[in-house]
Design an enzyme around this catalytic site. Structure first.
Site, PDB file in Angstrom:
ATOM      1  N   LYS A 105     -77.771 -60.563  37.562  1.00 47.93           N
ATOM      2  CA  LYS A 105     -76.632 -61.364  38.019  1.00 47.93           C
ATOM      3  C   LYS A 105     -76.192 -60.979  39.420  1.00 47.93           C
ATOM      4  O   LYS A 105     -75.735 -61.830  40.192  1.00 47.93           O
ATOM      5  CB  LYS A 105     -75.462 -61.323  37.035  1.00 47.93           C
ATOM      6  CG  LYS A 105     -74.867 -59.988  36.614  1.00 47.93           C
ATOM      7  CD  LYS A 105     -75.765 -59.004  36.035  1.00 47.93           C
ATOM      8  CE  LYS A 105     -76.223 -58.985  34.658  1.00 47.93           C
ATOM      9  NZ  LYS A 105     -75.445 -58.136  33.765  1.00 47.93           N
ATOM     10  N   GLU A 129     -81.459 -67.617  33.038  1.00 55.20           N
ATOM     11  CA  GLU A 129     -80.576 -67.809  31.869  1.00 55.20           C
ATOM     12  C   GLU A 129     -79.933 -66.498  31.424  1.00 55.20           C
ATOM     13  O   GLU A 129     -78.771 -66.466  31.005  1.00 55.20           O
ATOM     14  CB  GLU A 129     -81.384 -68.428  30.717  1.00 55.20           C
ATOM     15  CG  GLU A 129     -80.586 -68.778  29.485  1.00 55.20           C
ATOM     16  CD  GLU A 129     -79.472 -69.777  29.759  1.00 55.20           C
ATOM     17  OE1 GLU A 129     -79.756 -70.931  30.067  1.00 55.20           O
ATOM     18  OE2 GLU A 129     -78.286 -69.374  29.648  1.00 55.20           O
ATOM     19  N   VAL A 132     -76.202 -64.529  32.757  1.00 55.01           N
ATOM     20  CA  VAL A 132     -74.806 -64.712  32.304  1.00 55.01           C
ATOM     21  C   VAL A 132     -74.787 -64.892  30.790  1.00 55.01           C
ATOM     22  O   VAL A 132     -75.537 -65.710  30.245  1.00 55.01           O
ATOM     23  CB  VAL A 132     -74.157 -65.962  32.952  1.00 55.01           C
ATOM     24  CG1 VAL A 132     -72.702 -66.095  32.502  1.00 55.01           C
ATOM     25  CG2 VAL A 132     -74.243 -65.919  34.466  1.00 55.01           C
ATOM     26  N   GLY A 134     -75.661 -62.942  28.225  1.00 54.04           N
ATOM     27  CA  GLY A 134     -76.687 -62.361  27.344  1.00 54.04           C
ATOM     28  C   GLY A 134     -77.485 -63.432  26.620  1.00 54.04           C
ATOM     29  O   GLY A 134     -78.176 -64.240  27.241  1.00 54.04           O
ATOM     30  N   ILE A 136     -76.389 -66.082  25.050  1.00 47.23           N
ATOM     31  CA  ILE A 136     -75.776 -67.422  24.977  1.00 47.23           C
ATOM     32  C   ILE A 136     -76.480 -68.357  25.960  1.00 47.23           C
ATOM     33  O   ILE A 136     -76.595 -68.026  27.131  1.00 47.23           O
ATOM     34  CB  ILE A 136     -74.271 -67.371  25.363  1.00 47.23           C
ATOM     35  CG1 ILE A 136     -73.506 -66.405  24.474  1.00 47.23           C
ATOM     36  CG2 ILE A 136     -73.658 -68.755  25.341  1.00 47.23           C
ATOM     37  CD1 ILE A 136     -72.048 -66.238  24.883  1.00 47.23           C
ATOM     38  N   GLU A 190     -74.297 -51.675  32.254  1.00 45.64           N
ATOM     39  CA  GLU A 190     -75.145 -51.734  33.445  1.00 45.64           C
ATOM     40  C   GLU A 190     -75.672 -50.333  33.754  1.00 45.64           C
ATOM     41  O   GLU A 190     -75.055 -49.330  33.351  1.00 45.64           O
ATOM     42  CB  GLU A 190     -74.317 -52.229  34.631  1.00 45.64           C
ATOM     43  CG  GLU A 190     -73.950 -53.691  34.558  1.00 45.64           C
ATOM     44  CD  GLU A 190     -75.160 -54.579  34.395  1.00 45.64           C
ATOM     45  OE1 GLU A 190     -75.989 -54.651  35.312  1.00 45.64           O
ATOM     46  OE2 GLU A 190     -75.305 -55.207  33.334  1.00 45.64           O
ATOM     47  N   ASP A 201     -69.295 -56.818  37.409  1.00 48.78           N
ATOM     48  CA  ASP A 201     -70.340 -57.561  36.696  1.00 48.78           C
ATOM     49  C   ASP A 201     -69.815 -58.952  36.290  1.00 48.78           C
ATOM     50  O   ASP A 201     -70.503 -59.957  36.474  1.00 48.78           O
ATOM     51  CB  ASP A 201     -70.765 -56.751  35.461  1.00 48.78           C
ATOM     52  CG  ASP A 201     -71.791 -57.463  34.617  1.00 48.78           C
ATOM     53  OD1 ASP A 201     -72.976 -57.431  34.973  1.00 48.78           O
ATOM     54  OD2 ASP A 201     -71.406 -58.077  33.594  1.00 48.78           O
ATOM     55  N   LYS A 205     -71.055 -62.785  37.486  1.00 50.49           N
ATOM     56  CA  LYS A 205     -71.388 -63.857  36.542  1.00 50.49           C
ATOM     57  C   LYS A 205     -70.511 -65.085  36.793  1.00 50.49           C
ATOM     58  O   LYS A 205     -70.990 -66.219  36.719  1.00 50.49           O
ATOM     59  CB  LYS A 205     -71.207 -63.355  35.111  1.00 50.49           C
ATOM     60  CG  LYS A 205     -72.250 -62.311  34.715  1.00 50.49           C
ATOM     61  CD  LYS A 205     -71.853 -61.624  33.422  1.00 50.49           C
ATOM     62  CE  LYS A 205     -72.918 -60.658  32.950  1.00 50.49           C
ATOM     63  NZ  LYS A 205     -72.437 -59.762  31.891  1.00 50.49           N
ATOM     64  N   GLY A 302     -77.126 -56.545  25.388  1.00 45.07           N
ATOM     65  CA  GLY A 302     -78.010 -55.857  24.440  1.00 45.07           C
ATOM     66  C   GLY A 302     -79.444 -56.340  24.609  1.00 45.07           C
ATOM     67  O   GLY A 302     -79.681 -57.478  25.000  1.00 45.07           O
TER      68      GLY A 302
HETATM   69  P1  NAP Z   1     -82.254 -50.117  32.785  1.00 46.47           P
HETATM   70  O1  NAP Z   1     -82.224 -49.793  31.331  1.00 46.47           O
HETATM   71  O2  NAP Z   1     -81.668 -49.152  33.746  1.00 46.47           O
HETATM   72  O3  NAP Z   1     -83.791 -50.380  33.165  1.00 46.47           O
HETATM   73  C1  NAP Z   1     -84.235 -50.538  34.485  1.00 46.47           C
HETATM   74  C2  NAP Z   1     -85.766 -50.499  34.506  1.00 46.47           C
HETATM   75  O4  NAP Z   1     -86.188 -50.793  35.823  1.00 46.47           O
HETATM   76  C3  NAP Z   1     -86.356 -49.151  34.130  1.00 46.47           C
HETATM   77  O5  NAP Z   1     -87.551 -49.341  33.406  1.00 46.47           O
HETATM   78  C4  NAP Z   1     -86.668 -48.499  35.486  1.00 46.47           C
HETATM   79  O6  NAP Z   1     -87.809 -47.651  35.470  1.00 46.47           O
HETATM   80  C5  NAP Z   1     -87.002 -49.718  36.315  1.00 46.47           C
HETATM   81  N1  NAP Z   1     -86.656 -49.544  37.732  1.00 46.47           N
HETATM   82  C6  NAP Z   1     -85.402 -49.500  38.271  1.00 46.47           C
HETATM   83  N2  NAP Z   1     -85.496 -49.363  39.625  1.00 46.47           N
HETATM   84  C7  NAP Z   1     -86.807 -49.351  39.919  1.00 46.47           C
HETATM   85  C8  NAP Z   1     -87.541 -49.235  41.143  1.00 46.47           C
HETATM   86  N3  NAP Z   1     -86.924 -49.119  42.327  1.00 46.47           N
HETATM   87  N4  NAP Z   1     -88.898 -49.265  41.092  1.00 46.47           N
HETATM   88  C9  NAP Z   1     -89.535 -49.379  39.887  1.00 46.47           C
HETATM   89  N5  NAP Z   1     -88.889 -49.491  38.704  1.00 46.47           N
HETATM   90  C10 NAP Z   1     -87.553 -49.461  38.725  1.00 46.47           C
HETATM   91  O7  NAP Z   1     -81.517 -51.525  33.038  1.00 46.47           O
HETATM   92  P2  NAP Z   1     -81.263 -52.695  31.976  1.00 46.47           P
HETATM   93  O8  NAP Z   1     -80.046 -52.407  31.168  1.00 46.47           O
HETATM   94  O9  NAP Z   1     -82.540 -52.998  31.270  1.00 46.47           O
HETATM   95  O10 NAP Z   1     -80.867 -53.882  32.953  1.00 46.47           O
HETATM   96  C11 NAP Z   1     -81.841 -54.553  33.706  1.00 46.47           C
HETATM   97  C12 NAP Z   1     -81.267 -55.837  34.289  1.00 46.47           C
HETATM   98  O11 NAP Z   1     -80.884 -56.727  33.240  1.00 46.47           O
HETATM   99  C13 NAP Z   1     -80.009 -55.662  35.151  1.00 46.47           C
HETATM  100  O12 NAP Z   1     -80.062 -56.586  36.216  1.00 46.47           O
HETATM  101  C14 NAP Z   1     -78.881 -56.036  34.203  1.00 46.47           C
HETATM  102  O13 NAP Z   1     -77.739 -56.500  34.894  1.00 46.47           O
HETATM  103  C15 NAP Z   1     -79.542 -57.168  33.444  1.00 46.47           C
HETATM  104  N6  NAP Z   1     -78.966 -57.467  32.146  1.00 46.47           N
HETATM  105  C16 NAP Z   1     -78.733 -56.456  31.276  1.00 46.47           C
HETATM  106  C17 NAP Z   1     -78.248 -56.754  30.023  1.00 46.47           C
HETATM  107  C18 NAP Z   1     -77.982 -55.669  29.006  1.00 46.47           C
HETATM  108  O14 NAP Z   1     -77.480 -55.998  27.927  1.00 46.47           O
HETATM  109  N7  NAP Z   1     -78.313 -54.414  29.296  1.00 46.47           N
HETATM  110  C19 NAP Z   1     -77.998 -58.077  29.667  1.00 46.47           C
HETATM  111  C20 NAP Z   1     -78.239 -59.098  30.604  1.00 46.47           C
HETATM  112  C21 NAP Z   1     -78.737 -58.773  31.837  1.00 46.47           C
HETATM  113  P3  NAP Z   1     -87.807 -46.263  34.617  1.00 46.47           P
HETATM  114  O15 NAP Z   1     -87.836 -46.700  33.188  1.00 46.47           O
HETATM  115  O16 NAP Z   1     -89.064 -45.570  35.030  1.00 46.47           O
HETATM  116  O17 NAP Z   1     -86.536 -45.554  34.993  1.00 46.47           O
HETATM  117  N1  HSE Z   2     -73.538 -54.960  31.271  1.00 45.78           N
HETATM  118  C1  HSE Z   2     -73.522 -56.338  30.930  1.00 45.78           C
HETATM  119  C2  HSE Z   2     -72.442 -56.597  29.921  1.00 45.78           C
HETATM  120  C3  HSE Z   2     -74.855 -56.739  30.368  1.00 45.78           C
HETATM  121  O1  HSE Z   2     -71.967 -55.636  29.304  1.00 45.78           O
HETATM  122  O2  HSE Z   2     -72.047 -57.742  29.737  1.00 45.78           O
HETATM  123  C4  HSE Z   2     -74.968 -58.229  30.097  1.00 45.78           C
HETATM  124  O3  HSE Z   2     -75.010 -58.949  31.283  1.00 45.78           O
END
Ligand code: NAP
Ligand code: HSE
Length: 433
Positions: A105, A129, A132, A134, A136, A190, A201, A205, A302
């Site tokens: 986002k 998609e 914003v 998750g 939904i 995050e 965040d 969104k 999640g």
């Molecule tokens: P995360 O758990 O911190 O995972 C990030 C991944 O990216 C890790 O595998 C990390 O590698 C890799 N990475 C980060 N920087 C890198 C770099 N410079 N070069 C190579 N690899 C790199 O993050 P996440 O929670 O999955 O979130 C990822 C994205 O999804 C974010 O944009 C977040 O806003 C979005 N999002 C998250 C959710 C949620 O519920 N968590 C929901 C919707 C959207 P390593 O494993 O080796 O550290």
């Molecule tokens: N950190 C974000 C949240 C992940 O808690 O809503 C989903 O975008």
């Protein structure tokens, strides 16, 4: 003829792990239906030595060029997080003729228009998609299903982490820090959770939703924003006594060509549907001239719900874009928009103060507020959360302009008997007060 559809992934953390887990089932189902095979080719991570369930080491790389230069990769899923290097990597993928699906986002709020343009120029597409709400579906409906409406408002709970924390604090005796830790453990937060709890965040969104709902180019940093860190246990207690709960509410309204946009802890009437959106659930309520009001509710964060949104975009690309002669996705330029000033915005407010328990203090506060155009609607006085000779005073106001309340508070702070001005939150649904 049966095809192999190559997928590259940038990131294998919380969301990436969810996608990798869900991909085999989708691949088998898709293979049965179409004889085409989804193949995960390369996955970019920082640490290629970390064990990753569902991947073998030959799929891992720490070099972006290995993903971009691999001709088998047609779709790249970006789930790295943060603005850079994710944004540059997305650009390079699009320029190399790869379709992109992102959950990012921050990148879409700051660079979405530019990335859509680059995709258009390169006859590919970027889908987002998962950025914003998750799991939904909301980006798709805003791009397609509400297209005939003039949208007048978006009212949303769009951060799962903060909604989880606020629900825990409201229903259980649990500290803010413990609730945040649980949200992190569940993969909701995050990579830097200050983005969640400071409302950043949600602002990203909301900016994305504004671009789709109104066609406006909203700078996420200009959104009037307040995080949840100052909310205390007693705020919930007082809010409940007054018939409300507290949610981090994101709102955008277009009334008579006046546009307002904010992310703030807000008191919501306990009888309203938004008050019942608890835990990691998100809700997005859209008002339009033809639809009146539609509300989407579902898991807002999640690994699994987010994987659902990411893979829906992958399926959409595979079904409706990849097999055709490349054609660009239609997109229109965003319009600049001036956000209304605080002197134009009206709400009722909740105020929590700590004051010395002495004669005349109430009258002085009421007069000071009144002198600035703010009139008191109700009052609670409590010694329960206070120390020494001080008591806590909770006031709600009638409708007031935000500029009035802010300037009134500056004068209230100067009253000798006022020891502390705690939280000031708007109350949603002014018309019912
Ligand atoms: P995360 O758990 O911190 O995972 C990030 C991944 O990216 C890790 O595998 C990390 O590698 C890799 N990475 C980060 N920087 C890198 C770099 N410079 N070069 C190579 N690899 C790199 O993050 P996440 O929670 O999955 O979130 C990822 C994205 O999804 C974010 O944009 C977040 O806003 C979005 N999002 C998250 C959710 C949620 O519920 N968590 C929901 C919707 C959207 P390593 O494993 O080796 O550290
Ligand atoms: N950190 C974000 C949240 C992940 O808690 O809503 C989903 O975008």
């Amino acid at each position: 003829m049966a095809q192999k559809i190559g997928i590259g992934m940038l990131g294998a953390g919380n969301v990436g792990g969810g996608v990798i887990n869900a991909l085999p089932t989708l691949r088998d189902r898709y293979l049965d239906l179409t004889a085409n095979e989804l193949q995960l080719i390369k996955v970019l991570v920082r640490d290629i030595n970390k064990e990753r369930i569902g991947l073998d080491s030959s799929q891992l790389t720490s070099e972006i060029d290995e993903v971009i230069s691999d001709e088998r990769v047609q779709i790249v899923i970006e789930v790295l997080g943060n603005e850079q290097p994710a944004c540059n990597y997305i650009k390079r993928c699009l320029e190399a003729g790869k379709y992109v699906v992102t959950a990012n986002k921050e990148v879409m709020a700051k660079h979405g228009a530019e990335l859509l343009e680059i995709a258009h120029e390169n006859s590919v597409a970027i889908f987002f998609e998962a950025s914003v709400g998750g799991g939904i579906p909301i980006i798709g409906p805003l791009m397609r299903d509400f297209g005939a409406n003039k949208i007048t408002s978006v009212t949303a709970i769009i951060n799962g982490t903060t909604n989880f924390i606020l629900t825990k604090m409201s229903e259980e005796t649990i500290s803010f820090d413990k609730a945040l830790f649980e949200a992190q453990e569940l993969g909701y937060a995050e990579p830097d959770p200050s983005s969640d709890i400071e409302g950043v965040d949600a602002a990203y969104k909301l900016a994305i939703l504004c671009s789709l709902a109104f066609g406006f180019d909203v700078d996420p940093y200009l959104i009037d924003r307040q995080g949840i860190v100052t909310i205390a246990e007693q705020d919930f207690r007082y809010a409940h006594d007054l018939g409300y709960t507290i949610k981090l509410l994101s709102t955008a309204r277009l009334i008579d060509d006046k546009f307002s946009v904010s992310v703030k802890p807000t008191l919501i009437d306990l009888n309203k549907p938004l008050a019942k959106v608890d835990g990691v659930l998100n809700a997005i309520q859209i008002e339009g001239d033809l639809i009146d009001q539609v509300m989407f509710v579902g898991p807002g964060a999640g690994p699994q719900p987010t994987a659902s949104a990411v893979l829906a975009d992958v399926l959409e690309l595979v079904r409706n874009h990849l097999d055709r002669d490349a054609y660009p996705i239609d997109h229109s330029p965003l319009k600049p928009i001036a956000v209304q000033s605080k002197s134009d915005l009206q709400s009722c407010y909740y105020l929590r103060l700590i004051v010395k328990d002495q004669l005349g203090v109430l009258a002085e506060i009421a007069k000071t507020l009144g002198d600035h155009g703010v009139s008191i609607a109700s009052m609670i006085q409590s010694g329960e959360f206070s120390v020494g000779d001080a008591v806590e005073l909770v006031l709600t106001t009638h409708l007031a302009y935000e500029s009035e309340i802010l300037s009134a508070i500056e004068y209230v702070k100067k009253i000798n008997a006022v020891q502390e001005v705690g939280n000031i939150f708007p109350i949603d649904g002014v018309e019912e007060i």
